[in-house]
Design a protein around this motif. Sequence first.
Motif, PDB file in Angstrom:
ATOM      1  N   MET A  14      48.189  45.156  35.138  1.00  0.00           N
ATOM      2  CA  MET A  14      48.754  43.801  35.183  1.00  0.00           C
ATOM      3  C   MET A  14      47.703  42.731  35.473  1.00  0.00           C
ATOM      4  O   MET A  14      47.989  41.547  35.290  1.00  0.00           O
ATOM      5  N   THR A  15      46.509  43.128  35.901  1.00  0.00           N
ATOM      6  CA  THR A  15      45.490  42.124  36.216  1.00  0.00           C
ATOM      7  C   THR A  15      45.090  41.303  35.002  1.00  0.00           C
ATOM      8  O   THR A  15      44.711  40.148  35.135  1.00  0.00           O
ATOM      9  N   GLN A  16      45.208  41.881  33.809  1.00  0.00           N
ATOM     10  CA  GLN A  16      44.825  41.124  32.616  1.00  0.00           C
ATOM     11  C   GLN A  16      45.780  39.961  32.331  1.00  0.00           C
ATOM     12  O   GLN A  16      45.420  39.031  31.622  1.00  0.00           O
ATOM     13  N   LEU A  17      46.962  40.012  32.884  1.00  0.00           N
ATOM     14  CA  LEU A  17      47.911  38.920  32.666  1.00  0.00           C
ATOM     15  C   LEU A  17      47.561  37.675  33.475  1.00  0.00           C
ATOM     16  O   LEU A  17      48.039  36.587  33.181  1.00  0.00           O
ATOM     17  N   TYR A  18      46.714  37.841  34.489  1.00  0.00           N
ATOM     18  CA  TYR A  18      46.369  36.732  35.372  1.00  0.00           C
ATOM     19  C   TYR A  18      44.931  36.266  35.220  1.00  0.00           C
ATOM     20  O   TYR A  18      44.492  35.390  35.951  1.00  0.00           O
ATOM     21  N   ARG A  19      44.202  36.847  34.312  1.00  0.00           N
ATOM     22  CA  ARG A  19      42.791  36.493  34.126  1.00  0.00           C
ATOM     23  C   ARG A  19      42.584  35.868  32.746  1.00  0.00           C
ATOM     24  O   ARG A  19      43.204  36.267  31.770  1.00  0.00           O
ATOM     25  N   LYS A  20      41.673  34.910  32.670  1.00  0.00           N
ATOM     26  CA  LYS A  20      41.376  34.269  31.400  1.00  0.00           C
ATOM     27  C   LYS A  20      40.647  35.211  30.446  1.00  0.00           C
ATOM     28  O   LYS A  20      40.798  35.110  29.233  1.00  0.00           O
ATOM     29  N   ASP A  21      39.857  36.126  30.997  1.00  0.00           N
ATOM     30  CA  ASP A  21      39.100  37.037  30.152  1.00  0.00           C
ATOM     31  C   ASP A  21      39.841  38.339  29.847  1.00  0.00           C
ATOM     32  O   ASP A  21      39.282  39.240  29.229  1.00  0.00           O
ATOM     33  N   ASN A  22      41.102  38.456  30.252  1.00  0.00           N
ATOM     34  CA  ASN A  22      41.962  39.609  29.966  1.00  0.00           C
ATOM     35  C   ASN A  22      41.374  40.944  30.422  1.00  0.00           C
ATOM     36  O   ASN A  22      41.608  41.974  29.811  1.00  0.00           O
ATOM     37  N   ARG A  23      40.600  40.937  31.488  1.00  0.00           N
ATOM     38  CA  ARG A  23      40.018  42.181  31.994  1.00  0.00           C
ATOM     39  C   ARG A  23      40.990  42.862  32.947  1.00  0.00           C
ATOM     40  O   ARG A  23      41.586  42.233  33.804  1.00  0.00           O
ATOM     41  N   THR A  24      41.128  44.166  32.778  1.00  0.00           N
ATOM     42  CA  THR A  24      41.985  44.958  33.649  1.00  0.00           C
ATOM     43  C   THR A  24      41.154  45.500  34.810  1.00  0.00           C
ATOM     44  O   THR A  24      39.950  45.279  34.877  1.00  0.00           O
ATOM     45  N   LEU A  25      41.812  46.225  35.706  1.00  0.00           N
ATOM     46  CA  LEU A  25      41.110  46.770  36.863  1.00  0.00           C
ATOM     47  C   LEU A  25      40.010  47.733  36.442  1.00  0.00           C
ATOM     48  O   LEU A  25      38.893  47.680  36.979  1.00  0.00           O
ATOM     49  N   HIS A  26      40.270  48.580  35.462  1.00  0.00           N
ATOM     50  CA  HIS A  26      39.234  49.520  35.034  1.00  0.00           C
ATOM     51  C   HIS A  26      38.086  48.810  34.324  1.00  0.00           C
ATOM     52  O   HIS A  26      36.950  49.258  34.385  1.00  0.00           O
ATOM     53  N   ASP A  27      38.342  47.673  33.680  1.00  0.00           N
ATOM     54  CA  ASP A  27      37.259  46.875  33.108  1.00  0.00           C
ATOM     55  C   ASP A  27      36.399  46.263  34.215  1.00  0.00           C
ATOM     56  O   ASP A  27      35.173  46.230  34.115  1.00  0.00           O
ATOM     57  N   LEU A  28      37.047  45.766  35.255  1.00  0.00           N
ATOM     58  CA  LEU A  28      36.312  45.153  36.363  1.00  0.00           C
ATOM     59  C   LEU A  28      35.448  46.174  37.089  1.00  0.00           C
ATOM     60  O   LEU A  28      34.297  45.887  37.440  1.00  0.00           O
ATOM     61  N   ILE A  29      35.979  47.374  37.322  1.00  0.00           N
ATOM     62  CA  ILE A  29      35.231  48.403  38.037  1.00  0.00           C
ATOM     63  C   ILE A  29      34.025  48.866  37.223  1.00  0.00           C
ATOM     64  O   ILE A  29      32.928  49.037  37.764  1.00  0.00           O
ATOM     65  N   CYS A  30      34.207  49.048  35.922  1.00  0.00           N
ATOM     66  CA  CYS A  30      33.137  49.580  35.075  1.00  0.00           C
ATOM     67  C   CYS A  30      32.263  48.504  34.439  1.00  0.00           C
ATOM     68  O   CYS A  30      31.306  48.818  33.742  1.00  0.00           O
ATOM     69  N   GLY A  31      32.591  47.250  34.653  1.00  0.00           N
ATOM     70  CA  GLY A  31      31.772  46.164  34.107  1.00  0.00           C
ATOM     71  C   GLY A  31      31.869  46.041  32.601  1.00  0.00           C
ATOM     72  O   GLY A  31      30.893  45.704  31.929  1.00  0.00           O
ATOM     73  N   SER A  32      33.042  46.309  32.063  1.00  0.00           N
ATOM     74  CA  SER A  32      33.234  46.218  30.620  1.00  0.00           C
ATOM     75  C   SER A  32      34.211  45.102  30.284  1.00  0.00           C
ATOM     76  O   SER A  32      34.897  44.573  31.157  1.00  0.00           O
ATOM     77  N   VAL A  33      34.252  44.764  29.010  1.00  0.00           N
ATOM     78  CA  VAL A  33      35.186  43.759  28.523  1.00  0.00           C
ATOM     79  C   VAL A  33      35.594  44.154  27.105  1.00  0.00           C
ATOM     80  O   VAL A  33      34.809  44.739  26.359  1.00  0.00           O
ATOM     81  N   VAL A  34      36.829  43.871  26.752  1.00  0.00           N
ATOM     82  CA  VAL A  34      37.325  44.157  25.402  1.00  0.00           C
ATOM     83  C   VAL A  34      37.335  42.831  24.646  1.00  0.00           C
ATOM     84  O   VAL A  34      37.996  41.881  25.035  1.00  0.00           O
ATOM     85  N   ILE A  35      36.566  42.792  23.562  1.00  0.00           N
ATOM     86  CA  ILE A  35      36.409  41.544  22.816  1.00  0.00           C
ATOM     87  C   ILE A  35      36.946  41.701  21.395  1.00  0.00           C
ATOM     88  O   ILE A  35      37.086  42.809  20.882  1.00  0.00           O
ATOM     89  N   GLN A  36      37.235  40.566  20.786  1.00  0.00           N
ATOM     90  CA  GLN A  36      37.596  40.537  19.364  1.00  0.00           C
ATOM     91  C   GLN A  36      36.296  40.653  18.601  1.00  0.00           C
ATOM     92  O   GLN A  36      35.371  39.869  18.793  1.00  0.00           O
ATOM     93  N   ASP A  37      36.188  41.653  17.754  1.00  0.00           N
ATOM     94  CA  ASP A  37      34.951  41.931  17.019  1.00  0.00           C
ATOM     95  C   ASP A  37      34.926  41.098  15.750  1.00  0.00           C
ATOM     96  O   ASP A  37      35.492  41.471  14.731  1.00  0.00           O
ATOM     97  N   THR A  38      34.294  39.946  15.822  1.00  0.00           N
ATOM     98  CA  THR A  38      34.201  39.060  14.665  1.00  0.00           C
ATOM     99  C   THR A  38      32.864  39.283  13.988  1.00  0.00           C
ATOM    100  O   THR A  38      31.808  39.281  14.611  1.00  0.00           O
ATOM    101  N   LYS A  39      32.911  39.476  12.698  1.00  0.00           N
ATOM    102  CA  LYS A  39      31.688  39.689  11.923  1.00  0.00           C
ATOM    103  C   LYS A  39      31.115  38.328  11.554  1.00  0.00           C
ATOM    104  O   LYS A  39      31.809  37.419  11.184  1.00  0.00           O
ATOM    105  N   LEU A  40      29.804  38.229  11.682  1.00  0.00           N
ATOM    106  CA  LEU A  40      29.143  36.985  11.323  1.00  0.00           C
ATOM    107  C   LEU A  40      28.790  36.966   9.854  1.00  0.00           C
ATOM    108  O   LEU A  40      28.481  37.886   9.251  1.00  0.00           O
TER     109      LEU A  40
END
Length: 157
Positions: A131-157
């Motif tokens: 539920m932490t992703q519902l309250y954060r602007k970067d949509n990071r969950t607890l496991h993202d915060l612990i591991c230092g990861s982020v899930v991004i939209q993969d846009t091709k340049l």
Amino acid sequence: MRFRDLKNNNKTKNIQKQTNRKAHYAKTSLRIKAFITDLFMIYAPILYVITYIFMGGKDEFQESNLAPFIGVSLYALIYSLLVGKFGQTPGKKAYDIKIVDAKTGQLLGFWRSLCRFVMFLFSAAILLGLMTQLYRKDNRTLHDLICGSVVIQDTKL
């Protein structure tokens, strides 16, 4: 100019491009859809093989305590290999999202991906972690915060 110098110059330009572009965080709905897709594409075949090939049927599977653990362990290994090497699982690739390091934007590697999966199981068990992703602007969950990861939209340049 030497080839090595040209190659290093190109690498620094690519890193500058990656750091200059703004990250587009993956939406919660896309993350859920990718997760469900992964369950059907990776986890369901694992369970099918364990249940009907190794165990001989659903009754033996339901009576076993070890079979579900083996299924989750195999799923964790496959998930970690895919995320560590490509940053994506088949479900994440279908929805053009990618798991990267929050600071550098690089791939996580196998061990951090495995740690992230274990922390995901913990987050899912307590529900608050998801539920932490519902309250954060970067949509990071607890496991993202612990591991230092982020899930991004993969846009091709």
